[in-house]
Design an enzyme around this catalytic site. Structure first.
Site, PDB file in Angstrom:
ATOM      1  N   ASP A  51       6.333   6.538   1.614  1.00 50.92           N
ATOM      2  CA  ASP A  51       7.776   6.577   1.394  1.00 50.92           C
ATOM      3  C   ASP A  51       8.058   6.262  -0.070  1.00 50.92           C
ATOM      4  O   ASP A  51       8.554   5.196  -0.420  1.00 50.92           O
ATOM      5  CB  ASP A  51       8.506   5.588   2.310  1.00 50.92           C
ATOM      6  CG  ASP A  51      10.014   5.847   2.336  1.00 50.92           C
ATOM      7  OD1 ASP A  51      10.452   6.842   1.725  1.00 50.92           O
ATOM      8  OD2 ASP A  51      10.742   5.058   2.956  1.00 50.92           O
ATOM      9  N   SER A  81      12.121   0.626   1.704  1.00 47.61           N
ATOM     10  CA  SER A  81      11.923   1.757   2.600  1.00 47.61           C
ATOM     11  C   SER A  81      12.854   1.673   3.806  1.00 47.61           C
ATOM     12  O   SER A  81      13.718   2.515   3.992  1.00 47.61           O
ATOM     13  CB  SER A  81      10.475   1.814   3.071  1.00 47.61           C
ATOM     14  OG  SER A  81      10.296   2.811   4.053  1.00 47.61           O
TER      15      SER A  81
END
Length: 381
Positions: free
Chosen positions: A253, A350
């Site tokens: 991510d 994230s």
């Protein structure tokens, strides 16, 4: 676009949410040069006092202890060799604790200044067990899994309401066959922290608002789920900044955005008009147990502790690997924002569960992995 305008708005052109400054490049793979300990900013100390319930002097002492532990960890790991079982900062003593599987290595590790705990499994064995779990397909009711060096096991987290689900039970049974595994419950399933367009916030791609992480030469790093490679990025004022040059999600991510169209990299992040700026002096990775603070475009500054490293997070979009879990809260729009421990950059936000009213947990993608992946150089002060 004039620099003075950016200062008056309290929103830097590039680092809109990380409240840290930098000047001059440093290699992502090289340790920063040693420098005298700089005093922590008022913003960082204020956030720590609020979120930890401690005094200013206690916050200063904590940062000093954690800086020492961070510097000590690689030395202690070398001393432990193959017997290394992981390391963390003790919550009470604030000293680095190093797990070893061979008592014969204990004296060598103690000689570095670390405290020693004898454990059953090495870090290599635990990482191998986790890697075998990574190869499994996890149902939605399994939220994440990570190595816990203090318990010398792999912890699998399941959503409390789904713990009796047949698919969850089957996954846990397979996980237990990979090695030492403990199962814990978590209140909610993890989700990413992107948000729909809201006026006056840091940057946008499509109808998604996210937060900028750290300034690098030529652009900034942020979360991968905020946009795919080639997508255009608009700044807080709606004008074009650049495009996503690289992006990975799920699996990872992380992403980075280049700077063009009259925007430029500014190694200073303003404090939203309420807190002072933060400086980034490097990206040394903080141990488990260290205090850490996060800045995002929705909830601004919040602090907590590093809870686990190398955790696999099972989002609805797919699993993301090598994440770091913290006790810091976050909300929609905070995605991509900056995590910092002391004066060291740690990662970009994230996702997580919960919110900043009732609490929760948040994961970040380590910044050094992003820098190394794309060959970027972090700005440091």
């Amino acid at each position: 676009m004039r620099h003075a305008t950016l200062l008056r708005t309290g929103l830097s052109a590039l680092l809109l949410v990380g409240a840290w400054a930098a000047a001059g490049p440093s290699s992502a793979s090289a340790a920063p040069a040693e420098s005298p300990q700089a005093p922590a900013s008022t913003a960082l100390l204020t956030a720590m006092q609020r979120d930890f319930g401690i005094s200013e002097s206690e916050a200063v002492a904590r940062l000093a202890d954690e800086k020492a532990a961070t510097a000590l960890e690689p030395k202690a790991q070398r001393a432990a060799g193959s017997a290394f079982g992981g390391a963390w900062i003790d919550a009470n003593s604030r000293k680095l604790v190093v797990a070893v599987t061979n008592a014969a290595k204990a004296d060598a590790v103690r000689a570095t200044g670390a405290t020693v705990r004898i454990v059953e499994h090495s870090a290599a064995q635990l990482d191998a067990a986790k890697a075998r779990i990574d190869a499994l397909t996890a149902p939605a009711g399994v939220s994440s899994w990570h190595v816990d060096p203090a318990r010398s096991t792999v912890v699998v987290n399941v959503v409390a309401s789904e713990r009796r689900d047949n698919d969850v039970r089957a996954f846990v049974a397979k996980a237990r066959k990979t090695g030492p595994v403990a199962v814990e419950t978590i209140a909610e399933a993890p989700q990413t922290f992107a948000a729909g367009t809201v006026g006056g916030d840091p940057y946008y791609t499509g109808n998604v608002r996210c937060s900028i992480g750290f300034s690098v030469h030529g652009g900034f790093v942020t979360a991968g789920h905020c946009g795919g490679a080639g997508q255009s990025v608009r700044g807080w004022d709606g004008s074009a900044i650049g495009h996503f040059q690289g992006s990975s999600f799920p699996g990872n991510d992380y992403a980075w955005v280049n700077v063009a169209n009259g925007w430029w990299t500014v190694p200073v992040v303003l404090g939203w008009g309420t807190v002072s700026d933060q400086l980034v002096r490097g990206s040394n990775e903080a141990p488990v147990g260290a205090s850490i603070c996060r800045s995002g475009s929705t909830t601004r500054w919040h602090c907590g502790r590093v809870l686990a490293k190398n955790e696999t997070v099972n989002y609805s979009q797919g699993a993301v690997h090598q994440m770091t879990k913290t006790s810091v809260c976050a909300e929609g729009g905070d995605s991509g924002g900056s995590f910092i421990s002391g004066d060291q950059a740690q990662g970009v936000t994230s996702g997580g569960w919960g919110n900043c009213s009732s609490g929760g947990e948040t994961w970040y993608q380590p910044v050094n992995e992003i820098l190394n992946r794309y060959g970027l150089r972090l700005h440091t002060a």
